[in-house]
Design an enzyme around this catalytic site. Structure first.
Site, mmCIF file in Angstrom:
data_model
loop_
_atom_site.group_PDB
_atom_site.id
_atom_site.type_symbol
_atom_site.label_atom_id
_atom_site.label_comp_id
_atom_site.label_asym_id
_atom_site.label_seq_id
_atom_site.Cartn_x
_atom_site.Cartn_y
_atom_site.Cartn_z
ATOM 1 N N CYS A 140 1.343 -1.479 -0.123
ATOM 2 C CA CYS A 140 0.034 0.014 -0.041
ATOM 3 C C CYS A 140 0.942 1.644 0.263
ATOM 4 O O CYS A 140 0.695 1.992 -0.552
ATOM 5 C CB CYS A 140 -0.719 -0.062 1.073
ATOM 6 S SG CYS A 140 -2.215 -1.267 0.754
ATOM 7 N N HIS A 141 1.762 1.072 0.572
ATOM 8 C CA HIS A 141 2.954 2.578 0.857
ATOM 9 C C HIS A 141 3.924 2.187 1.326
ATOM 10 O O HIS A 141 4.630 2.616 1.402
ATOM 11 C CB HIS A 141 2.503 3.375 2.675
ATOM 12 C CG HIS A 141 0.454 3.727 1.806
ATOM 13 N ND1 HIS A 141 -0.232 3.051 3.163
ATOM 14 C CD2 HIS A 141 0.198 5.159 1.574
ATOM 15 C CE1 HIS A 141 -1.796 3.531 2.131
ATOM 16 N NE2 HIS A 141 -1.490 4.521 1.612
ATOM 17 N N GLY A 142 4.475 0.841 0.754
ATOM 18 C CA GLY A 142 5.519 0.463 0.602
ATOM 19 C C GLY A 142 6.684 0.789 2.144
ATOM 20 O O GLY A 142 7.610 0.946 2.042
#
Lengths: 176, 422
Positions: A140-142
Site C-alpha cells: 500500500c505505502h511501501g
C-alpha cells in the site's frame, strides 16, 4: 428579584444559586449517562469478543513456509523459519532499528515466528518474502519489514504485532 | 431566506399563504422575488447543478436500498443482483455511482469559482463555511458509500481510511480503542458495514439541511458576481426567475448530456476493477487507490514520513480553506482585477491536479527519468510544500502587495461599457 441581585452583588451564595448549579450538574450527569449506551453500542459486541482464540496445527507447515490464518477478522502469519533466517534476524538485533526489539522477544521458539499480518501503517496485509530485507513488504505505502517482522524502511511506525499465544504441545499453538 | 413581496391573486392560495407563507419563501429564494446580479456567467450555474445532483443521489439511493442488503455475506451479491436481475437496476446503480463523481466535479468547480471570484470574502464568510461543511459531509458520505458494495477496494479503502484515526495514539492503546469503536470489532467487518450503511443513508439528509442554511446565508448579502463588486441599484440586478432559472436549465441540459455519456458509455471508468472482486481480509490488492476525488489529499498523506503528522497534514489541507477569508487581505474580490492572484490561482489548481495524479502512483515509482530518477514520493513532497505555500505564503503576501487593475464603478456601467466595445 431585586433583593436577590443585591445579595449576589455582595458575593453571598443564595439558595437559588445553589439550586441552579445543582440542577445543572444533575442534568449534565444524566445526559452523559443517557448518551453513553448510544456511544458504547459501537464497541465490539459480545459475539465478536467471544471469537477470541484459535488453535493451529503446526505439523503441516514445512521449513521456509508461511501460513496465513484468520484470527479476529485479521490475518496472522505463522512462519517456520530456517536456521539462516533465524541467524539473520538475531544478527540484525544490533542494526539501526526504527522500533528496536530483539528477535528473541518476538519469537518464543525461534523457528516459529507468529505475527498479526497487518501493516502498522494503515492496516494492509504485507506480502511475504519480499522487500529490501527479504521479510515482508506492504504494497500500500511501501513499508519494508525484516525476517523478524521489524519495520526497517517506509512509513509504518511499529514492528508487526506479535499476538499472545501459547504452545499447547510441540505441534499445536493457541493464538489469542 | 429571501424576504418577498409575494402577493398571490388566487383566493385559495392567498388563504393558505396567510397561514403558512411558504410560497412566498420559495418565490423570494428561487423565484422572481430574488434579485441576482445581471452579469452572472456560466460558472454561477454550478450551485444549482450541485443541488440537482443531491436530489439525483438521494432518489437513486433510496431506490438502491430497496434491493440491497448490508451484510458481509450478502452485500456483494446484492449489488450483482441489482446489476443483473432488478429491472433497470443497472441504470439506477450506474447513475448513483457515476453521480457521486459528477457531484464532486460540480462541487469542485463551484468551490474553485468561489476562490477565483473571491466569493469567500466578506460578507460571505459563513456562506463559505457552510459550503465547506457540505463538502466535508460529501467526503464522508462518498467514502461510506464506496464501502457498501463490499468489493476489494471497498474493504481495503475502508481499512486504510479508518486506520488513519488510529494515528491519534496519545496514550498507550488510545489509537486501538478508537479503531475498535469505529469498527465495532477488531477489523473492518460486518458491524462496520452496517454502521456505514446507516450513516450513508443519514448524511445526505444532513447535507440537505446544511444546503438550506447555505442558501439562507447566500440570500442575505446576495450572490457575488464575476466583477466581485457589490450590486447596488436596481439597474445592477435582474429577477432570478425567469432569467437565471432559464440559464440554469440550459446549463443543466448540457450537463445531463455529459452525465449520460458516463452512465451509458463509460459506466466503470471512475471505478476500480478490483471492486468487482468480493472483499477478502486475507489479501490486499497490489495497489490501493481511493476514489479520484480524494487523490490530492491521499498524496499529501503519503508525502509526510510520520504517520500522525501525515494524517494531520491531510486534514489540514482541507481545513485550511476555513481561514482563506482571512489569509486573503485584498480589498478587491474578483481575480479579474488581480492578475498576480489569478496567475497563482491557476498554478494552485495545476499543482492540486498533479497531486491527484501522483496519488495513483506507488511512492517509489520513477516519474522523471533524470538525475538518477525522481520518484513519485519526492514530487509529492514538492507538490505538498507548494500546496501549503499557496495558503500560508503566496495568498497572504500577494493579496496585500499586488498592483490591481481598475475596478468598474457598477455592474450596470461595466455591462454598458462592454456593449460599446462590442
Amino acid at each position: 428579584m431585586t433583593t436577590n441581585d443585591q445579595v449576589e452583588q455582595d458575593g453571598e451564595v443564595t439558595r437559588r444559586n445553589f439550586l441552579y448549579v445543582a440542577s445543572g450538574v444533575v442534568g449534565t450527569v444524566g445526559m452523559t449517562a443517557a448518551a453513553w449506551p448510544l456511544v458504547d453500542q459501537m464497541n465490539p459486541s459480545a459475539d465478536v469478543l467471544a471469537l477470541a482464540s484459535v488453535e493451529v496445527d503446526l505439523s503441516s507447515i514445512s521449513e521456509g513456509q508461511t501460513v496465513k490464518i484468520l484470527w479476529r477478522g485479521k490475518p496472522v502469519f505463522i512462519r517456520h523459519r530456517t536456521a539462516d533466517e533465524i541467524a539473520k534476524a538475531v544478527a540484525d538485533n544490533t542494526s539501526d532499528l526504527k522500533d528496536p526489539q530483539d528477535d528473541e522477544l518476538r519469537a518464543e521458539r525461534p523457528e516459529w515466528l507468529i505475527m498479526v499480518g497487518v501493516c502498522t501503517h494503515l492496516g494492509c496485509v504485507p506480502l511475504d518474502q519480499r522487500g529490501d530485507f527479504n521479510g515482508w513488504f506492504c504494497p500500500c505505502h511501501g513499508s519494508h519489514y525484516d525476517i523478524s517482522g521489524r519495520i526497517r524502511k517506509g512509513p509504518a511506525p511499529r514492528n508487526l504485532e506479535v499476538p499472545k499465544y501459547t504452545f499447547l504441545n510441540d505441534t499445536t499453538v493457541s493464538i489469542g | 431566506m429571501g424576504s418577498s413581496n409575494y402577493e398571490p391573486t388566487n383566493k385559495a392560495v392567498k388563504w393558505f399563504e396567510d397561514r403558512l407563507p411558504i410560497l412566498g419563501l420559495i418565490h423570494g429564494t428561487l423565484g422572481a422575488g430574488y434579485k441576482a446580479p445581471r452579469n452572472l456567467n456560466y460558472w454561477w450555474n454550478f450551485g444549482s447543478l450541485a443541488g440537482f445532483m443531491l436530489v439525483v443521489q438521494i432518489l437513486t439511493g433510496i431506490i438502491l436500498v430497496m434491493h440491497y442488503t448490508p451484510h458481509v455475506d450478502l452485500a456483494f451479491r446484492a449489488v450483482e443482483h441489482i446489476m443483473r436481475d432488478v429491472n433497470y437496476g443497472w441504470l439506477v446503480r450506474y447513475t448513483h455511482a457515476n453521480g457521486a463523481s459528477m457531484f464532486f466535479v460540480i462541487v469542485y468547480i463551484h468551490i474553485l469559482r468561489g476562490m477565483y471570484f473571491g466569493s469567500y470574502k466578506s460578507p460571505r464568510e459563513v456562506l463559505w463555511f457552510l459550503g465547506l461543511v457540505i463538502y466535508l459531509l460529501m467526503m464522508a458520505t462518498g467514502f461510506m458509500g464506496y464501502v457498501l458494495p463490499w468489493g476489494q477496494m471497498s474493504f481495503w479503502g475502508a481499512t486504510v481510511i479508518t486506520n488513519l484515526f488510529g494515528a491519534f495514539d496519545f496514550y498507550e492503546g488510545m489509537g486501538e480503542s478508537i479503531l475498535h469503536l469505529l469498527w465495532g470489532g477488531f477489523s473492518v467487518d460486518n458491524p462496520t458495514l452496517q454502521r456505514f450503511f446507516s450513516l450513508h443513508y443519514l448524511l445526505p439528509f444532513v447535507i440537505v439541511g446544511v444546503v438550506i442554511l447555505h442558501i439562507w446565508a447566500l440570500h442575505l448579502p446576495g450572490s457575488n458576481n464575476p466583477l466581485g463588486i457589490d450590486a447596488k441599484g436596481p439597474g445592477d440586478k435582474i429577477p432570478f426567475h425567469p432569467y437565471y432559472t432559464a440559464k440554469d436549465a440550459f446549463g443543466l441540459s448540457f450537463f445531463i448530456l455529459i452525465f449520460a455519456v458516463f452512465i451509458f458509455y463509460l459506466p466503470n471508468i471512475m471505478g476500480h476493477p478490483d471492486n468487482y472482486i468480493e472483499a477478502n481480509p486475507m489479501v490486499t490488492p497490489s495497489h490501493i487507490v481511493p476514489e479520484w476525488y480524494y487523490l490530492p489529499f491521499y498524496t499529501i498523506l503519503k508525502a509526510v514520513p510520520d504517520k500522525l503528522l501525515g494524517v494531520i497534514a491531510m486534514f489540514a489541507s482541507i481545513l485550511i480553506f476555513f481561514v482563506l477569508p482571512w489569509l486573503d487581505g485584498s480589498k478587491i474580490r474578483s481575480a479579474k482585477f488581480r492578475p498576480t492572484t489569478a496567475f497563482f490561482f491557476w498554478l494552485f489548481l495545476a499543482n492540486t491536479i498533479y497531486l491527484g495524479y501522483l496519488g495513483t502512483k506507488l511512492p517509489d515509482e520513477i516519474m522523471i527519468d533524470m538525475a538518477g530518477g525522481i520518484d513519485a514520493l519526492t514530487l509529492g513532497r514538492i507538490g505538498t510544500a507548494l500546496y501549503f505555500a499557496y495558503f500560508f505564503l503566496i495568498v497572504p503576501w500577494v493579496s496585500r502587495r499586488e498592483t490591481t487593475k481598475p475596478v468598474p464603478t457598477s455592474i450596470a456601467q461595466s455591462v454598458l461599457d462592454a456593449r460599446k466595445e462590442g
